[in-house]
Design an enzyme around this catalytic site. Sequence first.
Site, PDB file in Angstrom:
ATOM      1  N   CYS A  84      39.402  45.195  42.358  1.00  0.00           N
ATOM      2  CA  CYS A  84      39.722  45.865  41.120  1.00  0.00           C
ATOM      3  C   CYS A  84      40.092  47.373  41.124  1.00  0.00           C
ATOM      4  CB  CYS A  84      38.439  45.531  40.216  1.00  0.00           C
ATOM      5  SG  CYS A  84      36.887  46.258  40.597  1.00  0.00           S
ATOM      6  N   ARG A 128      34.166  45.104  38.891  1.00  0.00           N
ATOM      7  CA  ARG A 128      34.421  44.207  38.157  1.00  0.00           C
ATOM      8  C   ARG A 128      34.784  42.983  39.153  1.00  0.00           C
ATOM      9  NH1 ARG A 128      39.542  46.760  35.060  1.00  0.00           N
ATOM     10  NH2 ARG A 128      39.552  48.092  36.688  1.00  0.00           N
TER      11      ARG A 128
END
Lengths: 142, 298
Positions: B248, B253
Amino acid sequence: MIPAPLQEIVDDFGASPREMRLQMLLDYSRGLPELPERYRDRAGLEQVQECQTPFFLAVEIDDGQRVHLFFDAPPEAPTTRGYAGILAEGLEGATPTEILETPPDFYVTMGLAELISPLRLRGMGAILARIKRRVVELGGAG
Amino acid sequence: MPAERDPDPKLSEYSHPERLVTTAWLAEHLDDPGLVVAESDEDVLLYDTGHIPGAVKIDWHADLNDPVARDYVDPQAFADLMSAKGISRDTTIVFYGDNFNWWAAYALWVCSLFGHADVRLLDGGRQKWIEEGRPLTTEVPPRPRAQYPVVPRDDATIRAFKEDVLAHIGNGPLVDVRSPGEFNGELTHMPDYPQEGALRAGHVPTAANVPWRRAANEDGTFRSLAELQAIYRDEIGITDGDDIVTYCRIGERSSHTWFVLTHLLGLEKVRNYDGSWCEWGNAVRVPIERPGHPVRPA
């Protein structure tokens, strides 16, 4: 130049041990004054988009050329509230010129960088930048 | 001794149901002697405003990252951290946090680099616990110090570096879990987040864009097994045996998606590229793909 009340806060943080600094930020978060009645429904408040959490502010300049700051951030964003609490106490009642001359990196000597990631820390500068913009828009520069 | 498993039927669908617990189960097991609840948040003050009773705080930035190099703590520092939190090598750690468990998944992944065996996520995280009206406290639990051994960090099995990603292009699925705006090179940072210093925008060539959020329900829990399979197997064609890399912006994430692929879908070779776009978007002469442009350098 950093206005004296804000400088005092910066110095307090810088002189405190690491474990104390987060606690102090939390105290500022808890101590953030509530919005006055006229802003309760957030009418007239500006949302600061640079903050990932909902964050609102209003800037007023009174007849005596003193700046008054109003902030709103939810309890689930305590770090952002803490920044607001610091700026509320450190810049409340300053003159427009004092605010515009506050350096954008005023917080670097507070020792927060080892506690808070650079991304989050930059939120403080983003809020100050927005306050300055409002001061200019309100004609506080001249 | 590890804690028992949450027998909840939703969790039983997943490949590794022992990696998740429900809020209801956790509420009943807070006093289990072999279990420690750990909160890891995006907002580092949140724990101090109120946390699950008995939970310790593990700060992704101050505790898990090396203070100087861009890397995780070394084996000695990790052992010190775990010992200070009262965690032993055989403790069950249940992670939870704000923001859909991003940092909880990240902390879990870092503990997995050190081979900590029993790590679990609270399905729904902090959000669900609070929405259900479950108790919070500001009291920091007095946990007796443990003796956590100094164990090596395995940077090969579930972690990918830039060189690994370069070698991976064309050889296996790459999953970019950022927002479409970031993936398509319209943004170098998350919507509504400050610019984080990537000089170039776009994605690693061949990457598929599956925003992390698609794996989560509104209440922060993970989507059902069937829904996850539809996204990752049917839509982007991941199959058993694939060598997969997720990334990410700084790896938080993508830890969430790493957890989904590894523990919920049971894929055996998934690595998280923690350097992510903050490294790739600044690195010299790595290939970048952006819609409307040929891949450069060719």
